[in-house]
Scaffold this motif. Structure first.
Motif, PDB file in Angstrom:
ATOM      1  N   MET B   1       0.982  -1.189  -0.140  1.00  0.00           N
ATOM      2  CA  MET B   1       0.001  -0.107   0.068  1.00  0.00           C
ATOM      3  C   MET B   1       1.038   1.264  -0.005  1.00  0.00           C
ATOM      4  SD  MET B   1      -3.222   0.786   2.738  1.00  0.00           S
ATOM      5  CE  MET B   1      -2.368   1.629   3.961  1.00  0.00           C
ATOM      6  N   TYR B  16      14.701  -1.909   3.882  1.00  0.00           N
ATOM      7  CA  TYR B  16      13.381  -1.196   4.311  1.00  0.00           C
ATOM      8  C   TYR B  16      13.803  -0.102   5.104  1.00  0.00           C
ATOM      9  CZ  TYR B  16      11.414  -5.870   3.620  1.00  0.00           C
ATOM     10  OH  TYR B  16      10.866  -6.926   3.383  1.00  0.00           O
ATOM     11  N   GLU B  34       2.775   3.949  11.446  1.00  0.00           N
ATOM     12  CA  GLU B  34       3.933   3.666  10.926  1.00  0.00           C
ATOM     13  C   GLU B  34       3.728   2.601   9.840  1.00  0.00           C
ATOM     14  OE1 GLU B  34       7.449   2.133  13.672  1.00  0.00           O
ATOM     15  OE2 GLU B  34       6.656   0.374  13.050  1.00  0.00           O
ATOM     16  N   MET B  35       4.702   2.893   8.791  1.00  0.00           N
ATOM     17  CA  MET B  35       4.666   1.964   7.814  1.00  0.00           C
ATOM     18  C   MET B  35       5.960   1.996   7.132  1.00  0.00           C
ATOM     19  SD  MET B  35       1.305   2.701   5.020  1.00  0.00           S
ATOM     20  CE  MET B  35       2.160   1.612   3.863  1.00  0.00           C
ATOM     21  N   LEU B  36       6.215   0.965   6.310  1.00  0.00           N
ATOM     22  CA  LEU B  36       7.549   0.726   5.732  1.00  0.00           C
ATOM     23  C   LEU B  36       7.591   0.871   4.273  1.00  0.00           C
ATOM     24  CD1 LEU B  36       8.225  -2.779   7.594  1.00  0.00           C
ATOM     25  CD2 LEU B  36       9.015  -0.670   8.223  1.00  0.00           C
ATOM     26  N   PRO B 107      -2.276  -4.654  -0.348  1.00  0.00           N
ATOM     27  CA  PRO B 107      -2.541  -4.145   1.045  1.00  0.00           C
ATOM     28  C   PRO B 107      -1.768  -4.479   2.162  1.00  0.00           C
ATOM     29  CG  PRO B 107      -4.613  -5.480   0.096  1.00  0.00           C
ATOM     30  CD  PRO B 107      -3.066  -5.692  -0.607  1.00  0.00           C
ATOM     31  N   LYS B 109       0.816  -3.092   5.440  1.00  0.00           N
ATOM     32  CA  LYS B 109       1.738  -1.758   6.286  1.00  0.00           C
ATOM     33  C   LYS B 109       3.068  -1.673   5.461  1.00  0.00           C
ATOM     34  CE  LYS B 109      -0.486  -2.362  10.877  1.00  0.00           C
ATOM     35  NZ  LYS B 109      -1.422  -1.270  10.439  1.00  0.00           N
ATOM     36  N   ILE B 110       3.224  -2.348   4.307  1.00  0.00           N
ATOM     37  CA  ILE B 110       4.615  -2.153   3.671  1.00  0.00           C
ATOM     38  C   ILE B 110       4.388  -1.842   2.354  1.00  0.00           C
ATOM     39  CG2 ILE B 110       6.669  -3.311   3.007  1.00  0.00           C
ATOM     40  CD1 ILE B 110       6.338  -5.130   5.104  1.00  0.00           C
TER      41      ILE B 110
END
Lengths: 184, 184
Positions: B1, B16, B34-36, B107, B109-110
């Protein structure tokens, strides 16, 4: 995948920690390798009679997605405690019959352990207790309808479980053994 | 995402990067989210006649796994350049007929963008040029055999492509349209 024992934490985030280690290459030289650790989670296949609880969730930066009851373990919390707590908070349902199914941790550069439990004979005992970052509605589905969720790109479940569900759709024998494994 | 535009990089790793932002919750309060970001990659469905190239790869901390030719884009490199370079380095094959299929970014968090290309009429023009961290053997498989790779838990391909392959195994119409989409 598990992070190698010799790896050192180089950054601690909110959800993810970053680890580095010196990895010997095929020619004897060394390179710094990187992996991530996401705090462990617990998920529940929660049976209400012969139906399974599916959550339709919404989060502040994330449109509606289906998933299982479950979530991140608190520090010092045991997997079973986390499973019971998340089921109760997210759905209001409780069970006196929890069984551990197994530990999922997909191949790749992220250590993201998930502990999967079955909860049988769930009963509604309380109202939901949601965080400010959660909107959740509860749906009860048959095992056949549950299997179809793997086909929804937004379904959040341990990746290997999603593949087991696809395999069950392709192969009647695998369907029977997955149903047994998940308490149906 | 995709990572929200207002997010700020708080850590830069090897593979990352970690991003944070202040997210408004459903009750008007704010929490740090938080996202990566994993650097973008390019992958190739490389046709040699009516067969597709599958790599059997080994890396220093990773047992044998099948995958597509492809890899991380170099800084300032365009997706098509990366696809051509990786195909040549990993297999020795080249093509004068590349087509862009689409951008994959699952989809979650990365942010892990992958650019997928078709390369038709590939011909062997060189030997492999591998890094010290790669051991790769090349296999040519039919489209039918290619589809079966999605069932291998160690198969590394964009996640949405793996699901498209599973859908093709479940539904003859989706199989026909995926075959067309991938240049077969």
């Amino acid at each position: 995948m598990d992070i190698p024992k010799q790896a050192k934490k180089v950054f601690g985030g909110i959800i993810y920690d970053v680890y580095h280690w010196e990895q010997e290459m095929f020619d004897g030289t060394f390179e710094t390798f990187e992996m991530l650790r996401r705090g462990p989670t617990a998920d529940v296949i929660a049976w209400v009679g012969d139906t399974i609880i599916i959550l339709e969730q919404e989060q502040p930066n994330k449109p509606l997605y289906p998933g299982l009851p479950g979530g991140r373990m608190e520090p010092l919390e045991e997997p079973l405690e986390a499973a019971k707590r998340e089921l109760l908070e997210e759905t209001g349902y409780a069970s006196e019959d929890f069984t551990f199914v197994g530990e999922y941790n997909p191949p790749g550069k992220i250590d993201m352990r998930d502990y999967l439990f079955i909860a049988k004979n769930c009963r509604l005992t309380d109202t939901q207790h949601l965080d400010a970052g959660e909107k959740i509605s509860v749906t009860l589905v048959t095992f056949e309808a549950f299997l179809q969720y793997c086909r929804n790109p937004r379904f959040t479940a341990p990746l290997e479980l999603r593949f087991e569900m696809y395999e069950a759709l392709l192969d009647p024998e695998k369907k029977a053994s997955l149903k047994k494994k998940l308490g149906g």
